[in-house]
Write a protein that holds these residues in place. Structure first.
Motif, mmCIF file in Angstrom:
data_model
loop_
_atom_site.group_PDB
_atom_site.id
_atom_site.type_symbol
_atom_site.label_atom_id
_atom_site.label_comp_id
_atom_site.label_asym_id
_atom_site.label_seq_id
_atom_site.Cartn_x
_atom_site.Cartn_y
_atom_site.Cartn_z
ATOM 1 N N ALA A 36 -28.903 27.303 35.660
ATOM 2 C CA ALA A 36 -28.525 27.663 36.870
ATOM 3 C C ALA A 36 -29.249 29.205 36.976
ATOM 4 C CB ALA A 36 -27.159 27.829 37.429
ATOM 5 N N VAL A 37 -29.802 29.402 38.314
ATOM 6 C CA VAL A 37 -30.161 30.732 38.338
ATOM 7 C C VAL A 37 -29.465 31.498 39.821
ATOM 8 C CG1 VAL A 37 -32.321 30.037 39.669
ATOM 9 C CG2 VAL A 37 -32.394 32.345 38.924
ATOM 10 N N VAL A 38 -29.214 32.769 39.663
ATOM 11 C CA VAL A 38 -28.640 33.397 40.574
ATOM 12 C C VAL A 38 -29.118 34.647 40.692
ATOM 13 C CG1 VAL A 38 -26.210 32.409 40.483
ATOM 14 C CG2 VAL A 38 -26.718 34.624 39.324
ATOM 15 N N ALA A 39 -29.569 35.248 41.953
ATOM 16 C CA ALA A 39 -30.009 36.678 42.135
ATOM 17 C C ALA A 39 -29.232 37.698 42.372
ATOM 18 C CB ALA A 39 -31.042 36.295 43.257
ATOM 19 N N ALA A 40 -29.065 38.806 41.416
ATOM 20 C CA ALA A 40 -27.931 39.920 42.001
ATOM 21 C C ALA A 40 -28.705 41.291 41.587
ATOM 22 C CB ALA A 40 -26.956 39.623 41.217
ATOM 23 N N GLY A 49 -16.769 31.925 34.816
ATOM 24 C CA GLY A 49 -15.812 30.550 34.926
ATOM 25 C C GLY A 49 -16.562 29.333 34.702
ATOM 26 N N GLN A 50 -16.063 28.125 35.039
ATOM 27 C CA GLN A 50 -16.713 26.842 34.827
ATOM 28 C C GLN A 50 -17.780 26.545 35.883
ATOM 29 O OE1 GLN A 50 -16.311 25.128 32.426
ATOM 30 N NE2 GLN A 50 -14.538 25.157 31.541
ATOM 31 N N LEU A 51 -18.972 26.066 35.508
ATOM 32 C CA LEU A 51 -19.777 25.503 36.383
ATOM 33 C C LEU A 51 -20.537 24.307 35.591
ATOM 34 C CD1 LEU A 51 -21.803 28.785 37.301
ATOM 35 C CD2 LEU A 51 -20.512 27.417 38.818
ATOM 36 N N PRO A 52 -20.825 23.662 36.488
ATOM 37 C CA PRO A 52 -21.404 21.925 35.678
ATOM 38 C C PRO A 52 -22.643 22.320 35.337
ATOM 39 C CG PRO A 52 -21.365 22.027 37.970
ATOM 40 C CD PRO A 52 -20.911 23.396 38.017
ATOM 41 N N VAL A 53 -23.199 23.238 34.659
ATOM 42 C CA VAL A 53 -24.505 23.428 34.124
ATOM 43 C C VAL A 53 -24.354 23.924 32.492
ATOM 44 C CG1 VAL A 53 -25.485 24.252 36.531
ATOM 45 C CG2 VAL A 53 -24.633 25.922 34.931
ATOM 46 N N ASP A 54 -25.430 23.839 32.057
ATOM 47 C CA ASP A 54 -25.677 24.399 30.458
ATOM 48 C C ASP A 54 -25.499 25.974 30.233
ATOM 49 O OD1 ASP A 54 -25.416 21.781 29.392
ATOM 50 O OD2 ASP A 54 -27.321 21.278 30.511
ATOM 51 N N VAL A 56 -26.778 29.808 32.426
ATOM 52 C CA VAL A 56 -26.918 30.642 33.926
ATOM 53 C C VAL A 56 -27.621 31.591 33.467
ATOM 54 C CG1 VAL A 56 -25.622 32.029 35.572
ATOM 55 C CG2 VAL A 56 -24.438 29.979 34.630
ATOM 56 N N GLN A 57 -28.875 31.960 34.434
ATOM 57 C CA GLN A 57 -29.562 33.056 34.152
ATOM 58 C C GLN A 57 -29.402 33.859 35.416
ATOM 59 O OE1 GLN A 57 -31.962 33.568 31.578
ATOM 60 N NE2 GLN A 57 -32.230 31.414 31.034
ATOM 61 N N VAL A 58 -29.110 35.130 35.044
ATOM 62 C CA VAL A 58 -28.676 36.079 36.312
ATOM 63 C C VAL A 58 -30.370 36.817 36.389
ATOM 64 C CG1 VAL A 58 -27.636 37.801 37.503
ATOM 65 C CG2 VAL A 58 -26.602 36.179 35.823
ATOM 66 N N VAL A 166 -24.422 33.005 29.675
ATOM 67 C CA VAL A 166 -25.139 33.592 30.805
ATOM 68 C C VAL A 166 -26.102 34.420 30.241
ATOM 69 C CG1 VAL A 166 -24.380 35.317 32.524
ATOM 70 C CG2 VAL A 166 -22.857 33.644 31.957
ATOM 71 N N GLU A 167 -27.164 34.638 30.812
ATOM 72 C CA GLU A 167 -28.139 35.635 30.308
ATOM 73 C C GLU A 167 -28.749 36.256 31.516
ATOM 74 O OE1 GLU A 167 -31.163 33.978 28.094
ATOM 75 O OE2 GLU A 167 -29.805 33.059 26.449
ATOM 76 N N THR A 168 -29.323 37.284 31.287
ATOM 77 C CA THR A 168 -29.988 38.091 32.468
ATOM 78 C C THR A 168 -31.610 38.331 32.118
ATOM 79 O OG1 THR A 168 -29.577 40.247 31.486
ATOM 80 C CG2 THR A 168 -28.026 39.548 33.054
ATOM 81 N N PHE A 169 -32.303 38.304 33.294
ATOM 82 C CA PHE A 169 -33.742 38.698 33.117
ATOM 83 C C PHE A 169 -34.171 39.544 34.297
ATOM 84 C CE2 PHE A 169 -36.175 35.782 36.095
ATOM 85 C CZ PHE A 169 -35.081 34.964 36.407
ATOM 86 N N THR A 170 -35.118 40.248 34.215
ATOM 87 C CA THR A 170 -35.880 41.234 35.200
ATOM 88 C C THR A 170 -37.037 40.463 35.562
ATOM 89 O OG1 THR A 170 -34.790 43.199 34.343
ATOM 90 C CG2 THR A 170 -36.430 43.504 36.391
#
Ligand SMILES: Cc1cc2nc3c(=O)[nH]c(=O)nc-3n(C[C@H](O)[C@H](O)[C@H](O)COP(=O)(O)OP(=O)(O)OC[C@H]3O[C@@H](n4cnc5c(N)ncnc54)[C@H](O)[C@@H]3O)c2cc1C
Length: 319
Positions: A36-40, A49-54, A56-58, A166-170
């Motif tokens: 999953a990818v979210v933008a922040a 918390g729980q999400l149906p994914v393996d 998350v990349q922020v 959960v990981e982040t990237f720029t």
């Protein structure tokens, strides 16, 4: 196979349509790994918390402090390339569709919007067309399957097992992408009754004739404690704001009664009011398409009929 799902969130909480999109992505099968990818604008807004994914990349960038659809799309494209994603999924919301449309344009690939079912093995999708009046089955001919999920097509499931990593990237963003963003929000002047929740909606179409032609419609709405709506012909003419528009590209309403004055009943308009329990059409043309959906109709000039209804209501209340 790797699937990437774009999630929209509000204050760190993933929105329901995005959870539904993630649920569909997780059910694609074939042992698909789902990222999953979210933008922040800050890593602190990583979804918890729980999400149906393996995983998350922020995507963290100051541009994501406000809605910046092309910038988000560039981040999604960058991550999809790095992951080798063969499927990119988003929520079928206005913004989700906009971001995925930018992704499609950047990759020069087709986008299947508003899907209700997907068979990824042979790239078959079933998607909602014509404001919900048609389900289209299509086969997508593309190396990467891009799709958005029609809201409520699947029930959101939180995901079993451990929360995702959960990981982040720029992301690297172009100047053009940074130029396209929301810079100001102006609250809607709704007059107190929200169109989406109103029990009664009195709407005007091109038949109102002008901005001033809405005066009797507003008067009737006030008497009935109703919201005022309109057709797209009206918003295109600049007589009313887009926030008043009912339809496929406006607000979907479900009032007890919808009073449509001078509205022909185009498919795209009816897509927004088919949830109404009753429709009263006031139209000069007895052949107008809206009469096929109306429970009641008054054939006549709305500039005479609507004031007459208001006068009758006043008379009944005072008597
Ligand atoms: C992709 C797409 C999305 C769209 N999304 C929407 C949407 O969200 N909402 C929407 O509304 N439309 C939408 N449209 C536009 C839609 O197709 C119609 O063009 C629009 O709904 C027509 O608006 P109208 O009924 O007010 O005007 P018209 O179709 O011009 O109808 C005017 C009606 O008023 C009647 N009339 C005229 N004078 C009087 C009078 N004095 N008294 C009584 N009746 C009178 C006429 O008989 C006629 O039936 C969309 C179109 C597209 C292509």
């Amino acid at each position: 196979m790797t699937a990437l799902v774009y999630l929209e969130q509000t204050d760190g909480a993933v929105d329901e349509p995005s959870l539904q999109a993630a649920t569909m992505a997780s059910s694609l099968g074939g042992g698909a790994e789902v990222h999953a990818v979210v933008a922040a604008d800050t890593a602190a807004l990583a979804p918890a918390g729980q999400l149906p994914v393996d995983a998350v990349q922020v995507a963290v960038h100051e541009a994501f402090g406000s809605y910046a659809p092309l910038a988000v799309a560039e981040a999604v494209v960058e991550l999809a390339g790095r992951l080798g994603a063969t499927c990119v999924v988003g929520p079928g919301t206005e913004r989700g569709n906009e971001v995925l449309a930018h992704v499609a344009a950047l990759l020069d690939l087709p986008l299947a919007a508003n899907c209700v079912a997907v068979a990824v093995a042979d790239a078959r999708v079933t998607r909602v067309r014509w404001g919900g009046s048609l389900l289209e089955e299509a086969r997508v001919d593309a190396p990467t399957l891009l799709l958005t999920v029609q809201p409520h097509a699947v029930a959101a499931e939180p995901g079993a097992g451990d929360p995702p990593s959960v990981e982040t990237f720029t992301p690297t963003l172009s100047d053009a992408a940074l130029a396209l963003r929301v810079v100001e929000r102006v609250g809607a002047a709704t007059g107190g009754v929200s169109l989406a929740d109103a029990r009664v909606v009195v709407s005007g179409g091109r038949g109102a004739g002008s901005e001033e032609g809405f005066a009797p419609i507003e008067e009737l709405a006030e008497l009935l404690e109703a919201a005022v709506g309109c057709s797209r012909a009206v918003t295109m003419a600049g007589w009313r704001p887009h926030t008043d528009q009912v339809g496929q590209t406006g607000t979907k309403i479900a009032p007890e009664i919808y009073i449509a004055c001078g509205i022909s009943g185009a498919t795209q308009h009816m897509a927004g009011c088919k949830g109404a329990k009753r429709i009263l059409a006031i139209n000069a043309d007895r052949e107008a398409p809206i009469l096929q959906s109306a429970d009641y109709a008054v054939i006549g000039d709305l500039h005479e009929v609507v004031p007459a209804i208001s006068a009758a209501i006043r008379a009944a209340r005072s008597g």
